[in-house]
Design a protein around this motif. Sequence first.
Motif, PDB file in Angstrom:
ATOM      1  N   LYS A   1       0.960  -1.322   0.033  1.00 32.47           N
ATOM      2  CA  LYS A   1      -0.160   0.020  -0.096  1.00 32.47           C
ATOM      3  C   LYS A   1       0.785   1.227  -0.020  1.00 32.47           C
ATOM      4  O   LYS A   1       0.613   2.197  -0.908  1.00 32.47           O
ATOM      5  CB  LYS A   1      -0.950   0.111   1.201  1.00 32.47           C
ATOM      6  CG  LYS A   1      -1.840   1.226   1.339  1.00 32.47           C
ATOM      7  CD  LYS A   1      -2.755   1.145   2.527  1.00 32.47           C
ATOM      8  CE  LYS A   1      -3.653   2.451   2.651  1.00 32.47           C
ATOM      9  NZ  LYS A   1      -2.933   3.512   2.224  1.00 32.47           N
ATOM     10  N   THR A   2       1.947   1.140   0.696  1.00 36.46           N
ATOM     11  CA  THR A   2       2.823   2.513   0.890  1.00 36.46           C
ATOM     12  C   THR A   2       3.470   2.723  -0.388  1.00 36.46           C
ATOM     13  O   THR A   2       3.565   3.971  -0.858  1.00 36.46           O
ATOM     14  CB  THR A   2       3.765   2.255   2.078  1.00 36.46           C
ATOM     15  OG1 THR A   2       3.164   2.109   3.431  1.00 36.46           O
ATOM     16  CG2 THR A   2       4.770   3.645   2.047  1.00 36.46           C
ATOM     17  N   MET A   3       3.790   1.571  -1.186  1.00 36.16           N
ATOM     18  CA  MET A   3       4.456   1.578  -2.303  1.00 36.16           C
ATOM     19  C   MET A   3       3.719   2.193  -3.218  1.00 36.16           C
ATOM     20  O   MET A   3       3.860   3.197  -4.214  1.00 36.16           O
ATOM     21  CB  MET A   3       5.112   0.515  -2.804  1.00 36.16           C
ATOM     22  CG  MET A   3       6.011   0.440  -3.970  1.00 36.16           C
ATOM     23  SD  MET A   3       7.598   1.467  -3.678  1.00 36.16           S
ATOM     24  CE  MET A   3       8.600   0.279  -2.980  1.00 36.16           C
ATOM     25  N   ASP A   4       2.588   1.519  -3.478  1.00 31.14           N
ATOM     26  CA  ASP A   4       1.402   2.046  -4.503  1.00 31.14           C
ATOM     27  C   ASP A   4       1.078   3.609  -4.414  1.00 31.14           C
ATOM     28  O   ASP A   4       0.885   4.183  -5.643  1.00 31.14           O
ATOM     29  CB  ASP A   4       0.236   1.217  -4.175  1.00 31.14           C
ATOM     30  CG  ASP A   4       0.345  -0.379  -4.539  1.00 31.14           C
ATOM     31  OD1 ASP A   4       1.463  -0.521  -5.437  1.00 31.14           O
ATOM     32  OD2 ASP A   4      -0.328  -1.151  -4.230  1.00 31.14           O
ATOM     33  N   ASP A   5       0.964   4.057  -3.218  1.00 32.07           N
ATOM     34  CA  ASP A   5       0.607   5.405  -2.915  1.00 32.07           C
ATOM     35  C   ASP A   5       1.809   6.488  -3.347  1.00 32.07           C
ATOM     36  O   ASP A   5       1.664   7.485  -3.533  1.00 32.07           O
ATOM     37  CB  ASP A   5       0.366   5.636  -1.384  1.00 32.07           C
ATOM     38  CG  ASP A   5      -0.814   5.166  -0.972  1.00 32.07           C
ATOM     39  OD1 ASP A   5      -1.533   4.636  -1.858  1.00 32.07           O
ATOM     40  OD2 ASP A   5      -1.025   5.178   0.368  1.00 32.07           O
ATOM     41  N   LEU A   6       3.003   5.773  -3.596  1.00 26.97           N
ATOM     42  CA  LEU A   6       4.152   6.412  -4.144  1.00 26.97           C
ATOM     43  C   LEU A   6       4.386   6.242  -5.767  1.00 26.97           C
ATOM     44  O   LEU A   6       5.548   6.472  -6.130  1.00 26.97           O
ATOM     45  CB  LEU A   6       5.175   6.334  -3.335  1.00 26.97           C
ATOM     46  CG  LEU A   6       5.130   6.720  -1.748  1.00 26.97           C
ATOM     47  CD1 LEU A   6       6.735   5.982  -1.216  1.00 26.97           C
ATOM     48  CD2 LEU A   6       5.168   8.255  -1.923  1.00 26.97           C
ATOM     49  N   LYS A   7       3.660   5.666  -6.630  1.00 33.86           N
ATOM     50  CA  LYS A   7       3.793   5.226  -7.716  1.00 33.86           C
ATOM     51  C   LYS A   7       4.203   6.290  -8.786  1.00 33.86           C
ATOM     52  O   LYS A   7       5.113   6.151  -9.667  1.00 33.86           O
ATOM     53  CB  LYS A   7       2.616   4.624  -8.351  1.00 33.86           C
ATOM     54  CG  LYS A   7       1.435   5.342  -8.499  1.00 33.86           C
ATOM     55  CD  LYS A   7       0.165   4.470  -8.784  1.00 33.86           C
ATOM     56  CE  LYS A   7      -0.980   4.973  -9.058  1.00 33.86           C
ATOM     57  NZ  LYS A   7      -2.207   4.240  -9.532  1.00 33.86           N
ATOM     58  N   LYS A   8       3.606   7.567  -8.507  1.00 32.03           N
ATOM     59  CA  LYS A   8       4.163   8.737  -9.345  1.00 32.03           C
ATOM     60  C   LYS A   8       5.862   8.984  -9.361  1.00 32.03           C
ATOM     61  O   LYS A   8       6.202   9.723  -9.791  1.00 32.03           O
ATOM     62  CB  LYS A   8       3.619   9.999  -9.106  1.00 32.03           C
ATOM     63  CG  LYS A   8       3.520  10.432  -7.799  1.00 32.03           C
ATOM     64  CD  LYS A   8       2.589  11.832  -7.878  1.00 32.03           C
ATOM     65  CE  LYS A   8       2.574  12.455  -6.219  1.00 32.03           C
ATOM     66  NZ  LYS A   8       4.089  12.983  -6.191  1.00 32.03           N
ATOM     67  N   ASP A   9       6.344   8.383  -7.880  1.00 33.56           N
ATOM     68  CA  ASP A   9       7.499   8.901  -7.616  1.00 33.56           C
ATOM     69  C   ASP A   9       8.491   7.715  -7.718  1.00 33.56           C
ATOM     70  O   ASP A   9       9.974   7.852  -7.514  1.00 33.56           O
ATOM     71  CB  ASP A   9       7.943   9.188  -6.088  1.00 33.56           C
ATOM     72  CG  ASP A   9       6.752  10.370  -5.751  1.00 33.56           C
ATOM     73  OD1 ASP A   9       7.112  11.629  -6.098  1.00 33.56           O
ATOM     74  OD2 ASP A   9       6.021  10.291  -4.886  1.00 33.56           O
TER      75      ASP A   9
END
Length: 253
Positions: free
Chosen positions: A93-101
């Motif tokens: 979840k944490t990684m998915d929330d940062l997909k633009k980065d």
Amino acid sequence: MHTRRFLPLLAGALLVPLLAACDSEKKSDAEEPTTITVLAAASLTDVFKQAGAAYEKEHPDTKVTFSFAGSQELAAQVRQGAPADALVTADTKTMDDLKKDTGAPTVIAKNRLTIATAKDNPKHIKSLSDLSRDDLKVVLAAPEVPVGRYSKKVLDQQHVTVKPVSQEPSVRAVLSKVSLGEADAGIVYVTDATTAKNKVATTTIPDDQNAVASYPAATLKSSKHTAQAADFVKWLSTDGARKLLREAGFQQP
């Protein structure tokens, strides 16, 4: 006459070692390894120190430094533009929330929860349901921390209500409270409890009551060393890296 002949020879003799020294300095600069910074979940602290050393041995042109913290703290660092090259979190979840980065993530390992108790388990904690007892001081990770979110999930599924004496920012902070005797029990990852096996005891959470934590790794788009960052992330899925993770108690992805 002899003096005039000697001076050019002397100048030449002095110039040769000077040029050699400059050339040696250039080579030294060229051979300086590239340093990459990896933001990594706190539960990876011990195994990644080993992994970093192993990677540097195989890749002498690259030096790996780590910054360990709760995944939510790492995410905040990425959003604030902290200089780093790769990210490894303890949940998707944490990684998915940062997909633009980030680049495309790859799950490198998995983990499970266990109940950490004071050494020799003096309070005789045998299951998740025991954590609701009034005579216990229980510490959990905060809900925004992956291990805290997993803990809430397993407790809710078993209809167990826990009133923690504190909610910590990382799994290592939970483990520390228990190992120092500031809490009777806490929910941590199996791998973290293993690192403190001389200080804490564990009560196994059955598989049908447990949660599986996935650890995705990805490069950061802001990296100034994209090739080296990508190579390290790729290396984390090699047999050598998986062997280290497995020996530390992590499960295969």
